[in-house]
Design a protein around this motif. Structure first.
Motif, PDB file in Angstrom:
ATOM      1  N   SER A 378     -34.677 -22.731 -71.296  1.00  0.00           N
ATOM      2  CA  SER A 378     -35.391 -21.351 -71.060  1.00  0.00           C
ATOM      3  C   SER A 378     -36.830 -21.768 -70.264  1.00  0.00           C
ATOM      4  O   SER A 378     -37.469 -22.609 -70.357  1.00  0.00           O
ATOM      5  CB  SER A 378     -35.893 -21.103 -72.520  1.00  0.00           C
ATOM      6  OG  SER A 378     -34.786 -20.754 -73.414  1.00  0.00           O
ATOM      7  N   ARG A 379     -36.843 -20.578 -69.231  1.00  0.00           N
ATOM      8  CA  ARG A 379     -37.969 -20.952 -68.423  1.00  0.00           C
ATOM      9  C   ARG A 379     -39.236 -20.989 -69.099  1.00  0.00           C
ATOM     10  O   ARG A 379     -40.363 -21.603 -68.794  1.00  0.00           O
ATOM     11  CB  ARG A 379     -37.988 -19.473 -67.369  1.00  0.00           C
ATOM     12  CG  ARG A 379     -38.993 -19.578 -66.418  1.00  0.00           C
ATOM     13  CD  ARG A 379     -38.972 -18.707 -65.161  1.00  0.00           C
ATOM     14  NE  ARG A 379     -39.893 -19.013 -64.097  1.00  0.00           N
ATOM     15  CZ  ARG A 379     -39.865 -18.809 -62.962  1.00  0.00           C
ATOM     16  NH1 ARG A 379     -38.613 -18.384 -62.619  1.00  0.00           N
ATOM     17  NH2 ARG A 379     -40.672 -19.000 -62.230  1.00  0.00           N
ATOM     18  N   ASP A 380     -39.439 -20.316 -70.184  1.00  0.00           N
ATOM     19  CA  ASP A 380     -40.723 -20.285 -70.950  1.00  0.00           C
ATOM     20  C   ASP A 380     -41.051 -21.915 -71.252  1.00  0.00           C
ATOM     21  O   ASP A 380     -41.944 -22.043 -72.023  1.00  0.00           O
ATOM     22  CB  ASP A 380     -40.922 -19.288 -72.203  1.00  0.00           C
ATOM     23  CG  ASP A 380     -39.857 -19.535 -73.084  1.00  0.00           C
ATOM     24  OD1 ASP A 380     -39.150 -20.341 -72.939  1.00  0.00           O
ATOM     25  OD2 ASP A 380     -39.784 -18.564 -74.061  1.00  0.00           O
ATOM     26  N   GLU A 381     -40.160 -22.436 -71.413  1.00  0.00           N
ATOM     27  CA  GLU A 381     -40.161 -24.135 -71.795  1.00  0.00           C
ATOM     28  C   GLU A 381     -41.094 -24.906 -70.986  1.00  0.00           C
ATOM     29  O   GLU A 381     -41.270 -26.228 -71.192  1.00  0.00           O
ATOM     30  CB  GLU A 381     -38.745 -24.819 -72.298  1.00  0.00           C
ATOM     31  CG  GLU A 381     -38.224 -24.003 -73.468  1.00  0.00           C
ATOM     32  CD  GLU A 381     -36.828 -24.675 -73.912  1.00  0.00           C
ATOM     33  OE1 GLU A 381     -36.796 -25.488 -74.705  1.00  0.00           O
ATOM     34  OE2 GLU A 381     -35.992 -24.333 -73.100  1.00  0.00           O
ATOM     35  N   ASP A 383     -42.439 -22.858 -67.821  1.00  0.00           N
ATOM     36  CA  ASP A 383     -43.420 -21.923 -67.118  1.00  0.00           C
ATOM     37  C   ASP A 383     -44.126 -21.193 -68.189  1.00  0.00           C
ATOM     38  O   ASP A 383     -44.041 -20.157 -68.319  1.00  0.00           O
ATOM     39  CB  ASP A 383     -42.510 -21.203 -66.096  1.00  0.00           C
ATOM     40  CG  ASP A 383     -43.399 -20.268 -65.443  1.00  0.00           C
ATOM     41  OD1 ASP A 383     -44.699 -20.397 -65.181  1.00  0.00           O
ATOM     42  OD2 ASP A 383     -42.872 -19.324 -64.527  1.00  0.00           O
ATOM     43  N   PHE A 384     -45.101 -22.191 -68.798  1.00  0.00           N
ATOM     44  CA  PHE A 384     -45.678 -21.586 -69.985  1.00  0.00           C
ATOM     45  C   PHE A 384     -47.133 -21.244 -69.847  1.00  0.00           C
ATOM     46  O   PHE A 384     -47.701 -21.090 -71.005  1.00  0.00           O
ATOM     47  CB  PHE A 384     -45.510 -22.476 -71.297  1.00  0.00           C
ATOM     48  CG  PHE A 384     -45.610 -24.160 -70.903  1.00  0.00           C
ATOM     49  CD1 PHE A 384     -44.482 -24.725 -71.412  1.00  0.00           C
ATOM     50  CD2 PHE A 384     -46.445 -24.347 -69.653  1.00  0.00           C
ATOM     51  CE1 PHE A 384     -44.287 -26.083 -70.922  1.00  0.00           C
ATOM     52  CE2 PHE A 384     -46.244 -26.087 -69.755  1.00  0.00           C
ATOM     53  CZ  PHE A 384     -45.287 -26.705 -70.126  1.00  0.00           C
TER      54      PHE A 384
END
Length: 389
Positions: A378-381, A383-384
């Motif tokens: 997941s990108r939020d892993e 790009d947090f």
């Protein structure tokens, strides 16, 4: 000519093999400091180069107001505190790969460089290899304007187009030999195996070539060395990275193949780009970065490389004095980007977000190898970060 003033921290093997010769030969760089805990490494630097100063204390580099950027070339287990010190001192940073080995490290590094207003380059140098630059340019053109060559056989003409034609397929084959690795590379809590320390290069390169975000990764094989990793991207593009850690350096290390909507490309060990399905280019040859065997001229691409390595093998057998032919994997150009950042205010060609993404992918790939199942990315892993001011 204006020169960027830098310090080099870590003068071990990767520095000796690549970065020291590149830094001291670059007319845009002024190497004011070389730093290492090993006096033997500093002796080597003083015997072979002309640093203005040498030290075993990195604080000497960080506290020098003239220093505008630093190269952090240490083992990755100690880079975090050096990145923090550099960022807090306002120095731009070139850090060897991998940038980090955990999500927490990635997060802390991203905060450090952004809050202190410095720029960071992760040493995924293959992005800057001449063959990769050409291949990405050709692929982007094919993605935007697919060519229909006169010799392409299209059974239904232009009336039928499958959605699969919009995705890109990529295969990366790595021929490596674990006997050449230092022991720490396979230490569970230091080097953490080739997925972490070596395949990060190719995970980043896959993202760079395909130009999309990864969403799932699946690894078959070992979690330490010898594995095949398949990466699925957001547009259903696929890249498989095949790492053979039981190979031989008698053959080239890397072959990359890319396919997109009637076009094929082979990136043959940074020496030859072969293109099919285009009318504008069929083949581009690239020179050796260093060629100890110029008398060997038979063949091209991998075949020429293999013939030169055979000459090297004969030299080893006869005298134990030998050198490998070297190809251009983009190290010099990536380092030159540090001068661009310092002197021109340019953006990083491979920033902290790219470093965090590659770390996330390596950890997911290792998890997949141990679980035996595909693992979601997941990108939020990675790009947090968000602006909370």
């Amino acid at each position: 000519m204006e020169r960027a003033c830098i310090g080099i921290i870590g003068c071990g093997n990767i520095a000796r093999d690549v970065h020291l010769p590149n830094a001291f030969s670059n007319p845009r760089l002024r190497v004011k400091w070389c730093c290492d805990l090993s006096e033997a490494n500093l002796d080597y630097v003083r015997a072979n180069y002309t640093p203005e100063n040498t030290t075993s204390d990195a604080n000497d580099v960080f506290s020098d107001p003239e220093v505008q950027g630093v190269m952090i070339l240490t083992g990755h287990q100690v880079r975090l505190k050096l990145i923090q010190a550099a960022a807090e001192a306002g120095k731009h940073i070139y850090v060897e790969k991998p940038m980090s080995t955990s999500p927490e490290e990635s997060y802390r590094i991203m905060r450090m460089v952004r809050e202190n207003g410095v720029k960071l380059i992760v040493g995924f140098n293959r992005r800057q290899a001449p063959i990769v630059i050409d291949a990405v340019r050709i692929l982007r053109d094919q993605q935007a304007h697919p060519q229909n060559t006169p010799w392409r056989y299209k059974r239904y003409g232009d009336d039928v187009k499958m959605r699969e034609q919009e995705s890109t397929m990529c295969l990366m084959r790595i021929n490596d030999d674990v006997a050449s690795f230092k022991a720490y590379a396979f230490d569970e809590f230091v080097g953490m195996g080739t997925i972490i320390g070596e395949l990060c290069h190719f995970f980043d390169l896959a993202c760079h070539i395909i130009g999309k975000e990864p969403i799932r990764i699946y690894t078959e094989g070992w979690s330490r060395a010898n594995m095949s990793v398949t990466i699925l991207f957001e547009d259903q593009s696929i890249c498989t990275v095949f790492d053979a850690s039981t190979g031989s350096f008698d053959h080239p290390k890397e072959l990359i193949e890319v396919f997109h909507d009637g076009m094929s490309m082979s990136l043959d060990h940074y020496l030859q780009l072969r293109v099919g399905g285009r009318t504008d280019v069929e083949k581009i040859n690239y020179p050796f970065k260093n060629d100890p065997y110029p008398e060997v001229t038979e063949g091209e691409g991998s075949n020429l490389y293999i013939n030169k390595v055979k000459a090297r093998n004969r030299a080893v057998t006869e005298s134990r004095q030998f050198a490998f032919p070297e190809v251009d994997k983009g190290h010099y150009k990536m380092l030159d980007s540090l001068a661009d950042i310092i002197l021109l205010g340019a953006d990083s060609p491979c920033d902290e977000l790219a470093g965090a993404r590659a770390t996330c992918m390596t950890l997911k790939a290792r998890e997949s190898a141990r679980l035996g199942i595909p693992v979601k990315i997941s990108r939020d892993e990675y790009d947090f970060m968000f602006d909370h001011q």
